[in-house]
Write an enzyme that holds these catalytic residues in place. Structure first.
Site, short mmCIF file in Angstrom:
data_model
loop_
_atom_site.label_atom_id
_atom_site.label_comp_id
_atom_site.label_asym_id
_atom_site.label_seq_id
_atom_site.Cartn_x
_atom_site.Cartn_y
_atom_site.Cartn_z
N ASN A 40 0.80 -1.21 0.00
CA ASN A 40 0.00 0.00 0.00
C ASN A 40 0.84 1.27 0.00
O ASN A 40 0.32 2.35 -0.27
CB ASN A 40 -0.95 0.02 1.21
N ARG A 109 -6.06 0.11 -7.54
CA ARG A 109 -6.59 1.43 -7.19
C ARG A 109 -5.66 2.56 -7.62
O ARG A 109 -5.89 3.72 -7.29
CB ARG A 109 -6.74 1.52 -5.66
N ASP A 133 -9.89 -4.80 -4.77
CA ASP A 133 -10.56 -6.04 -4.43
C ASP A 133 -12.04 -5.82 -4.21
O ASP A 133 -12.47 -4.72 -3.89
CB ASP A 133 -9.89 -6.59 -3.17
N ASP A 321 -7.51 -4.39 7.15
CA ASP A 321 -6.77 -5.47 6.47
C ASP A 321 -6.23 -6.52 7.44
O ASP A 321 -5.79 -7.59 7.00
CB ASP A 321 -5.59 -4.88 5.67
C1 UD1 Z 1 -6.60 1.77 1.26
C2 UD1 Z 1 -5.80 0.49 1.22
C3 UD1 Z 1 -6.60 -0.68 1.77
C4 UD1 Z 1 -7.11 -0.35 3.16
C5 UD1 Z 1 -7.85 0.98 3.15
C6 UD1 Z 1 -8.26 1.43 4.54
C7 UD1 Z 1 -4.42 0.82 -0.73
C8 UD1 Z 1 -4.09 0.42 -2.12
N1 UD1 Z 1 -5.45 0.21 -0.18
O1 UD1 Z 1 -7.71 1.59 0.39
O2 UD1 Z 1 -5.75 -1.84 1.84
O3 UD1 Z 1 -7.99 -1.36 3.59
O4 UD1 Z 1 -7.03 2.01 2.60
O5 UD1 Z 1 -7.15 1.49 5.38
O6 UD1 Z 1 -3.74 1.63 -0.12
N2 UD1 Z 1 -14.63 6.08 0.14
C9 UD1 Z 1 -15.66 6.77 -0.47
N3 UD1 Z 1 -15.35 7.58 -1.53
C10 UD1 Z 1 -14.08 7.74 -1.99
C11 UD1 Z 1 -13.03 7.04 -1.36
C12 UD1 Z 1 -13.33 6.21 -0.28
O7 UD1 Z 1 -16.82 6.65 -0.07
O8 UD1 Z 1 -13.86 8.48 -2.97
C13 UD1 Z 1 -14.94 5.18 1.29
C14 UD1 Z 1 -14.69 3.70 0.93
O9 UD1 Z 1 -15.78 3.15 0.25
C15 UD1 Z 1 -14.46 3.08 2.30
C16 UD1 Z 1 -13.77 4.21 3.06
O10 UD1 Z 1 -14.02 5.42 2.35
O11 UD1 Z 1 -15.70 2.81 2.91
C17 UD1 Z 1 -12.27 4.02 3.23
O12 UD1 Z 1 -11.70 3.85 1.96
P1 UD1 Z 1 -10.20 4.34 1.65
O13 UD1 Z 1 -9.55 4.72 2.93
O14 UD1 Z 1 -10.24 5.34 0.57
O15 UD1 Z 1 -9.54 3.01 1.13
P2 UD1 Z 1 -8.54 2.86 -0.09
O16 UD1 Z 1 -7.65 4.03 -0.19
O17 UD1 Z 1 -9.31 2.43 -1.28
#
Ligand code: UD1
Length: 453
Positions: A40, A109, A133, A321
């Site tokens: 990540n 992502r 995922d 995770d």
């Molecule tokens: C990253 C990590 C993932 C980890 C997660 C939370 C990477 C590649 N992946 O995922 O392993 O589990 O952080 O620690 O670094 N959300 C929205 N709109 C958006 C963006 C996010 O609603 O535009 C929501 C998501 O649906 C989720 C929450 O915010 O419910 C957290 O997501 P986010 O922290 O953005 O996760 P990732 O960055 O995708």
């Protein structure tokens, strides 16, 4: 590192055969593993490096599929990437192609994070729909809204996202939820924007802070303030920089769990204790004995493990995770454990694979084991009750995603009978040489090739 063909469109195909892993019960897993920089973290650093004039060096890089995918994307944009066994060198070429090819649709992502940097380098950008995922809707609305607030014209279509901006400008942004990815998008967009960006509700995960530190090394003006506030003052240019990635806290916890689940003891090197505070306390509450030094961490449970109630959360809470290995650990702890997933509503999709292996897990759409979360009035099955100690049995399972994939290996290691795991490329996308690591811990694990689609 084997990369099956379906990760890439035909231009990027590198291998046609996929493999399965066959795992036999082999008793307690014991020994030492070294974890490297996180999946990540590494790919975000590769993207950030494209913002620098001159060469950047990312050290202690893991050998994971995600690096190869990100390197191919960057090369398609005109960025030179050289990968050696432990280091990644990134240097922008003379011409930038602002389109991430559609062949990369749905792979991970990372493309969404390229929007801001591409706007700085080319004034426009196209990125295909992001993947990752299947652990929730994983929308990108926070990223898109942030870029719009910074002055970009952004159009979202069925194939991807188009954006245009002569120059992004700093502004005030408040995230509705402390999203890791959206915070990273804002960081990488604000560092070269005109003026100051004040971000409220930022994610504070160690990987986010690590990225901010790398950008600071590249010449960015970033202030990390209390209460999830980050202030970024745009500069005119960034230069290349060199950094050493800290050890992956997801892998570290997963290998500690591997030892405990099989009644053994794994010593994990390379991940600082401060990345694992909540995880360590959770294991200790369950009855594990921790040995924590400056060189390694290890966990054992000679007296057995107790059930627990755990709720996932943003940092510094129990990270989402860690939830998948924890679930297998729960099956080997005495009594009923409860898990409440509050970050991704669909993260329990892997439970059927574990059930097939004898794990006694029941999922619920209500909030169990903690206060109501964002999903309390939805149908999302985001809580689980796990009965232990369960007798696990080997099975033929298809791995649905990266974290769940690793947990299936853990369950297979504690099961009776042979397990056949399909879709192991998911694991190899995010874990550093997991096959070799498990074999070195004493797991009887074999690879077998199957014909790809
Ligand atoms: C990253 C990590 C993932 C980890 C997660 C939370 C990477 C590649 N992946 O995922 O392993 O589990 O952080 O620690 O670094 N959300 C929205 N709109 C958006 C963006 C996010 O609603 O535009 C929501 C998501 O649906 C989720 C929450 O915010 O419910 C957290 O997501 P986010 O922290 O953005 O996760 P990732 O960055 O995708």
């Amino acid at each position: 590192m084997s990369i099956p063909m379906r990760w890439f469109g035909s231009r990027y195909a590198v291998q046609v055969n996929e493999e399965v892993w066959l795992i036999e019960p082999s008793g307690p897993l014991r020994g030492d593993v070294e974890v490297r920089g996180s999946k990540n973290g590494v790919s975000k650093h590769m993207v950030a490096a494209m913002l620098g004039d001159g060469e950047s060096m990312i050290q202690n890089a893991p050998d994971v599929g995600e690096v190869g995918i990100t390197a191919e994307m960057l090369r398609a944009l005109g960025i030179n990437v050289e990968i050696t066994p432990r280091e990644i060198l990134v240097e922008r070429g003379p011409e930038i192609n602002p389109r991430v090819p559609e062949a990369f649709t749905g792979l991970n992502r990372i493309p969404i994070l390229m929007l801001g940097p591409l706007l700085h380098l080319a004034g426009e950008a196209f990125v295909p729909l992001v993947g990752g995922d299947p652990i929730g809707r994983r929308p990108v609305d926070f990223h898109v809204e942030a870029l719009r607030a910074m002055g970009a014209e952004v159009e979202v279509s069925d194939t991807g996202i188009h954006a245009k901006a002569k120059r992004l400008r700093g502004t005030r942004i408040e995230l509705p939820y402390p999203s890791v990815g959206a915070t990273e998008t804002i960081l990488m967009s604000a560092v070269l924007a005109e003026g100051k960006t004040v971000l409220k509700g930022a994610a504070t995960e160690p990987e986010v802070v690590e990225l901010a530190l790398f950008l600071q090394r590249m010449g960015a003006l970033i202030e990390l303030s209390p209460d999830r506030r980050i202030v970024i003052e745009g500069v005119d240019r960034l230069h290349g920089a060199s950094t050493w990635l800290n050890g992956d806290r997801i892998e570290a916890f997963s290998y500690l769990a591997a030892g405990l689940i099989t009644g053994g003891q794994v010593r994990v090197h390379g991940c600082p204790q401060d990345r694992l505070v909540t995880a360590i306390t959770t294991l200790a509450r369950m009855g594990a004995q921790l040995d924590i030094t400056d060189d390694y961490l290890s966990a054992s449970a000679p007296g057995g493990l107790r059930a627990a109630a755990v709720q996932t959360d943003t940092h510094p809470g129990f990270m989402t995770d860690w939830q998948t290995p924890l679930m297998v650990l729960f099956t080997q702890a005495q009594g009923m454990s409860v898990l409440h997933e509050t970050v991704f509503e669909n993260r329990l999709v892997y439970v059927p694979a574990l059930q097939k292996m004898g794990c006694e897990i029941e999922v619920f759409d209500v909030c169990l084991g903690g206060p109501a979360c964002r999903y309390h009035d939805t149908n999302a099955k985001h809580s689980a009750v796990v009965r232990g100690v369960s007798k696990l049995r080997g099975a033929d399972v298809t791995l649905p995603d990266i974290r769940a994939g690793f947990s299936a290996v853990l369950a297979a290691a504690a099961a009776e009978g042979t397990s056949t795991l399909r879709g192991v490329h998911h694991i190899e996308r995010g874990y550093h040489r997991p096959f070799e690591q498990f074999a070195s811990l004493g797991l009887d694990i074999r690879r077998e090739k199957v014909q790809g689609e």
